[in-house]
Design a protein around this motif. Structure first.
Motif, PDB file in Angstrom:
ATOM      1  N   ARG A 137       0.836  -1.198   0.000  1.00 14.28           N
ATOM      2  CA  ARG A 137       0.000   0.000   0.000  1.00 14.28           C
ATOM      3  C   ARG A 137       0.875   1.254   0.000  1.00 14.28           C
ATOM      4  N   TYR A 138       0.492   2.218  -0.820  1.00 18.01           N
ATOM      5  CA  TYR A 138       1.205   3.494  -0.835  1.00 18.01           C
ATOM      6  C   TYR A 138       0.875   4.283   0.421  1.00 18.01           C
ATOM      7  N   ILE A 139       1.902   4.779   1.102  1.00 18.37           N
ATOM      8  CA  ILE A 139       1.744   5.625   2.271  1.00 18.37           C
ATOM      9  C   ILE A 139       2.340   6.990   1.946  1.00 18.37           C
ATOM     10  N   PRO A 140       1.565   8.066   2.015  1.00 16.92           N
ATOM     11  CA  PRO A 140       2.115   9.399   1.704  1.00 16.92           C
ATOM     12  C   PRO A 140       3.277   9.750   2.634  1.00 16.92           C
ATOM     13  N   TYR A 141       4.297  10.337   2.050  1.00 20.50           N
ATOM     14  CA  TYR A 141       5.468  10.787   2.807  1.00 20.50           C
ATOM     15  C   TYR A 141       5.843  12.170   2.324  1.00 20.50           C
ATOM     16  N   ASN A 142       5.901  13.117   3.252  1.00 25.84           N
ATOM     17  CA  ASN A 142       6.146  14.518   2.898  1.00 25.84           C
ATOM     18  C   ASN A 142       7.535  14.987   3.297  1.00 25.84           C
ATOM     19  N   GLY A 143       8.471  14.074   3.430  1.00 25.04           N
ATOM     20  CA  GLY A 143       9.737  14.409   4.058  1.00 25.04           C
ATOM     21  C   GLY A 143      10.695  15.245   3.257  1.00 25.04           C
ATOM     22  N   GLN A 144      10.377  15.554   1.984  1.00 22.92           N
ATOM     23  CA  GLN A 144      11.295  16.395   1.226  1.00 22.92           C
ATOM     24  C   GLN A 144      11.385  17.799   1.814  1.00 22.92           C
ATOM     25  N   VAL A 145      10.313  18.235   2.459  1.00 20.44           N
ATOM     26  CA  VAL A 145      10.290  19.552   3.100  1.00 20.44           C
ATOM     27  C   VAL A 145       9.565  19.403   4.432  1.00 20.44           C
ATOM     28  N   ASN A 147      -8.911  34.632  -5.703  1.00 21.05           N
ATOM     29  CA  ASN A 147      -9.336  33.357  -5.106  1.00 21.05           C
ATOM     30  C   ASN A 147      -8.195  32.359  -4.983  1.00 21.05           C
ATOM     31  N   VAL A 148      -6.946  32.814  -5.122  1.00 16.66           N
ATOM     32  CA  VAL A 148      -5.781  31.924  -5.053  1.00 16.66           C
ATOM     33  C   VAL A 148      -4.961  32.237  -3.811  1.00 16.66           C
ATOM     34  N   ARG A 149      -4.686  31.204  -3.035  1.00 11.24           N
ATOM     35  CA  ARG A 149      -3.776  31.299  -1.890  1.00 11.24           C
ATOM     36  C   ARG A 149      -2.453  30.648  -2.299  1.00 11.24           C
ATOM     37  N   LEU A 150      -1.367  31.424  -2.288  1.00 10.97           N
ATOM     38  CA  LEU A 150      -0.053  30.898  -2.626  1.00 10.97           C
ATOM     39  C   LEU A 150       0.668  30.438  -1.359  1.00 10.97           C
ATOM     40  N   VAL A 151       1.178  29.209  -1.394  1.00 19.20           N
ATOM     41  CA  VAL A 151       1.978  28.677  -0.291  1.00 19.20           C
ATOM     42  C   VAL A 151       3.167  27.944  -0.899  1.00 19.20           C
ATOM     43  N   GLU A 152       4.282  27.957  -0.188  1.00 18.66           N
ATOM     44  CA  GLU A 152       5.443  27.209  -0.697  1.00 18.66           C
ATOM     45  C   GLU A 152       5.236  25.720  -0.535  1.00 18.66           C
ATOM     46  N   HIS A 153       4.652  25.336   0.582  1.00 19.09           N
ATOM     47  CA  HIS A 153       4.419  23.916   0.804  1.00 19.09           C
ATOM     48  C   HIS A 153       3.360  23.738   1.868  1.00 19.09           C
ATOM     49  N   VAL A 154       2.552  22.702   1.676  1.00 19.13           N
ATOM     50  CA  VAL A 154       1.621  22.258   2.702  1.00 19.13           C
ATOM     51  C   VAL A 154       1.496  20.746   2.524  1.00 19.13           C
ATOM     52  N   PRO A 155       1.465  19.977   3.612  1.00 21.42           N
ATOM     53  CA  PRO A 155       1.401  18.510   3.461  1.00 21.42           C
ATOM     54  C   PRO A 155       0.165  18.090   2.667  1.00 21.42           C
ATOM     55  N   LEU A 156       0.389  17.398   1.556  1.00 25.34           N
ATOM     56  CA  LEU A 156      -0.739  17.031   0.700  1.00 25.34           C
ATOM     57  C   LEU A 156      -1.704  16.083   1.389  1.00 25.34           C
ATOM     58  N   ASP A 157      -1.195  15.205   2.264  1.00 27.30           N
ATOM     59  CA  ASP A 157      -2.105  14.255   2.904  1.00 27.30           C
ATOM     60  C   ASP A 157      -3.029  14.934   3.903  1.00 27.30           C
ATOM     61  N   VAL A 158      -2.725  16.188   4.282  1.00 31.57           N
ATOM     62  CA  VAL A 158      -3.615  16.975   5.135  1.00 31.57           C
ATOM     63  C   VAL A 158      -4.478  17.904   4.288  1.00 31.57           C
ATOM     64  N   LEU A 159      -3.896  18.473   3.235  1.00 27.96           N
ATOM     65  CA  LEU A 159      -4.632  19.411   2.381  1.00 27.96           C
ATOM     66  C   LEU A 159      -5.675  18.716   1.524  1.00 27.96           C
TER      67      LEU A 159
END
Length: 420
Positions: free
Chosen positions: A226-234, A302-314
């Motif tokens: 099973r694929y498990i999301p990993y956000n460790g690059q940032v 209507n656009v919020r710019l962010v450098e990074h946000v964890p995709l598994d939470v967003l």
């Protein structure tokens, strides 16, 4: 067990190895990750032990010098799984010649392979898990007698294509069966007193995170995972604004991480994306680096710019995701049941996008075909038609039914005992 994981220095390829590495660690096994020095930061950031090997490859710089024309052979949206049916043996021969000369042998340099072999001699792993382009792991396993398996991060289209290539070569007279990949690996193994066989390319088995409908079946033994999301690059930090539910449908727009750290272009104009989303009744969260943000002269209201946000939470808060086609983004969206519009450019990104569309869980738009009008129409469909959410939920269920990394560990223990 002692488990050696080998991966060439591209963070996105290593990220797919992390959940299984930690499952092995928590099961009590020793895990060591070998990669070029440029990979060390990603390894230690994941809480794993790194062993630097060889010198950093210069694959990106080499491609920049050679020029884009060298990739013309692969610049086709039906690259492997369809194009080889049209062009046959000469395409497949050219495919392996180019990849062996300009990719495989560069990211598996002599210095890297020598260091991985020396490391394996000294550490004596029971099992070597190798990212499927990192043949140094297979060589070290053969030389030291360890069991070994490929740890896939994408649909197995490169091995599938090689199997087609070999079947065509078998029909030729012996003197015409040129196999550049086998010749390179045979000469490499000869330095250690060993010879090539196809197990050096296939591994003794493969560990595959792709679900049914996306997975490419080959003739090789496969262990699903099973694929498990990993956000460790940032750093993975949940921002305050994400704790509040959106006031209108939320659309995630992301171009991934690889283009930020390499010379590979996304082939997508951000201003084209923003021209379209500005007209939609949605809240857009766009993940762009500071450099990418600086290239955007006008940001819609209507656009919020962010450098990074964890995709598994967003992504669980989103109605859909518009992305570049990368594996991590695609798999995270699929694992969470979020409809996706993929703007893939080549290779596995195009294949995954096409298969996801065929399953009804998303839509595909090749980046070379991107126009505001086309994008507008596809976004309207994926946001308005409920069937995409339903089919994306079915894809999520298929991925959830696959064995977790913790469940896979006993299978690896058994296979290692049988094969080592």
């Amino acid at each position: 067990m002692r488990v050696l994981i080998t991966c060439f220095a591209v963070d996105s390829h290593f990220s797919g190895c992390v959940p299984l590495a930690w499952a092995l660690r928590t099961a009590g096994h020793q895990v060591l990750v070998a990669g070029q020095p440029a990979l060390v930061e990603a390894v230690v950031r994941a809480g794993l032990t790194a062993a630097p090997v060889g010198v950093d490859h210069a694959h990106d710089q080499m491609l920049a010098k050679v020029g884009a024309d060298i990739l013309a052979l692969h610049d086709d949206r039906d690259y492997l799984e369809k194009r080889h049916d049209r062009l046959g043996l000469e395409f497949l021969r050219g495919h392996e010649t180019v990849l062996t000369a300009l990719f495989y042998s560069k990211v598996n340099s002599d210095s890297m392979i020598d260091d991985v072999v020396d490391l394996a001699y000294g550490w004596q792993p029971d099992l070597v898990l190798w990212e499927p382009f990192t043949f140094a792991g297979a060589v070290a396993a053969r030389v030291t007698g360890a069991a070994h398996a490929r740890l896939l991060t994408m649909p197995d289209m490169f091995l599938s294509t090689r199997e087609r290539h070999l079947s065509m070569l078998d029909r030729l007279p012996a003197g015409r069966r040129d196999d550049v990949l086998a010749s390179w690996l045979d000469s490499t193994l000869a330095r250690y007193g060993h010879g090539f066989d196809e197990e050096i390319v296939t591994g003794q088995w493969s560990i595959d995170p792709m679900p049914e409908g996306i997975r490419i079946d080959t003739r090789q033994p496969t262990v699903p995972i099973r694929y498990i999301p990993y956000n460790g690059q940032v750093p993975s930090i949940v921002p305050d604004w994400l704790r509040e539910p959106p006031g209108r449908p939320r659309l995630c727009v992301t171009l991934g991480m690889t283009a930020r750290t390499s010379n590979w272009s996304n082939m997508i104009a951000i201003e084209d994306l923003f021209e379209v989303v500005a007209e939609l009744n949605v809240e857009v969260v766009a993940t762009l680096s500071a450099e990418e943000q600086a290239l955007v002269p006008d940001v819609p209201d209507n656009v919020r710019l962010v450098e990074h946000v964890p995709l598994d939470v967003l992504l669980p808060t989103c109605a859909a995701v518009l992305h570049h086609g990368g594996l991590g983004t695609w798999a995270t969206a699929a694992a969470l049941g979020v409809p996706q519009l993929s703007l893939g450019y080549m290779w596995d990104a195009v294949y995954r996008a096409q298969r996801t569309e065929a399953l009804g869980a998303g839509l595909a738009l090749h980046s070379s075909d991107l126009t505001p009008a086309r994008l507008r129409g596809l976004l309207a469909r994926i946001l308005d038609e409920g069937s995409f959410r339903h089919r994306a939920g079915q894809l999520r269920e298929a991925m959830s039914a696959m064995p977790s990394p913790n469940d896979v560990v006993p299978m690896l223990e058994k296979l290692t005992a049988e094969r080592g």
